[in-house]
Structure formats: structure tokens, C-alpha cells
Design a protein around this motif. Sequence first.
Motif, PDB file in Angstrom:
ATOM      1  N   GLU A  66       1.335  24.172 -52.684  1.00  5.68           N
ATOM      2  CA  GLU A  66       0.905  24.744 -53.078  1.00  5.68           C
ATOM      3  C   GLU A  66      -0.691  24.598 -53.781  1.00  5.68           C
ATOM      4  O   GLU A  66      -1.452  24.352 -54.398  1.00  5.68           O
ATOM      5  CB  GLU A  66       0.788  26.103 -52.248  1.00  5.68           C
ATOM      6  N   ASN A  67       0.748  25.433 -55.908  1.00  8.97           N
ATOM      7  CA  ASN A  67       0.276  25.426 -56.930  1.00  8.97           C
ATOM      8  C   ASN A  67      -0.085  23.701 -57.599  1.00  8.97           C
ATOM      9  O   ASN A  67      -1.090  24.074 -58.277  1.00  8.97           O
ATOM     10  CB  ASN A  67       1.571  25.754 -57.493  1.00  8.97           C
ATOM     11  N   LEU A  68       0.343  22.935 -57.028  1.00  8.13           N
ATOM     12  CA  LEU A  68       0.125  21.595 -57.316  1.00  8.13           C
ATOM     13  C   LEU A  68      -1.596  21.049 -57.094  1.00  8.13           C
ATOM     14  O   LEU A  68      -2.514  19.989 -57.552  1.00  8.13           O
ATOM     15  CB  LEU A  68       0.973  20.310 -56.912  1.00  8.13           C
ATOM     16  N   LYS A  69      -1.879  21.590 -55.883  1.00  9.81           N
ATOM     17  CA  LYS A  69      -2.847  20.920 -54.988  1.00  9.81           C
ATOM     18  C   LYS A  69      -4.003  22.417 -55.545  1.00  9.81           C
ATOM     19  O   LYS A  69      -5.489  21.922 -55.531  1.00  9.81           O
ATOM     20  CB  LYS A  69      -3.296  21.724 -53.482  1.00  9.81           C
ATOM     21  N   LYS A  70      -3.736  23.078 -56.611  1.00  9.62           N
ATOM     22  CA  LYS A  70      -5.463  24.670 -57.215  1.00  9.62           C
ATOM     23  C   LYS A  70      -5.439  23.224 -58.845  1.00  9.62           C
ATOM     24  O   LYS A  70      -5.361  22.727 -59.013  1.00  9.62           O
ATOM     25  CB  LYS A  70      -4.569  25.115 -56.844  1.00  9.62           C
TER      26      LYS A  70
END
Length: 70
Positions: A66-70
Motif C-alpha cells: 500500500e505504501n509503495l503505491k502512494k
Amino acid sequence: MLVIKPENYKDVGAFAGIEGIEDVKQAKEKIILYSLNVLMKRGIEGLYIYASDDALRERLLELQSENLKK
């Protein structure tokens, strides 16, 4: 829910000087959380965490994705 198991914490030196504290388990948990907080803030190349619990490992990987998608 995050469960901290102080008996699995390998840095026993971190617990030096807690004699006389009323709730030793809670004190150890706070020391562990503080240590993680410091490590996460000071990592130049990042912080590598190994989760021995399968459910926690999966959740950490989800959060990472999820954090990498931001």
C-alpha cells in the motif's frame, strides 16, 4: 492487534536498570516499542523487519505494498 513478547527480545541489555519497577512487563514493552521507533526514524537505507508470526508478516507486506503505491 500487536502482541509484544519481551521474552523473545534478544537485547537483554536494554532491560538493565528496571529493578524496582512495579509493572516490569509493561516497562519492557515500552522499551521495545521505543527501540523500534528509534530504529525506524534513523535508518538511512531503511529498516528490515522479520516477523516470525505468519499473520503479522502478511499484514506488514500488505502495508508495504500500500505504501509503495502512494
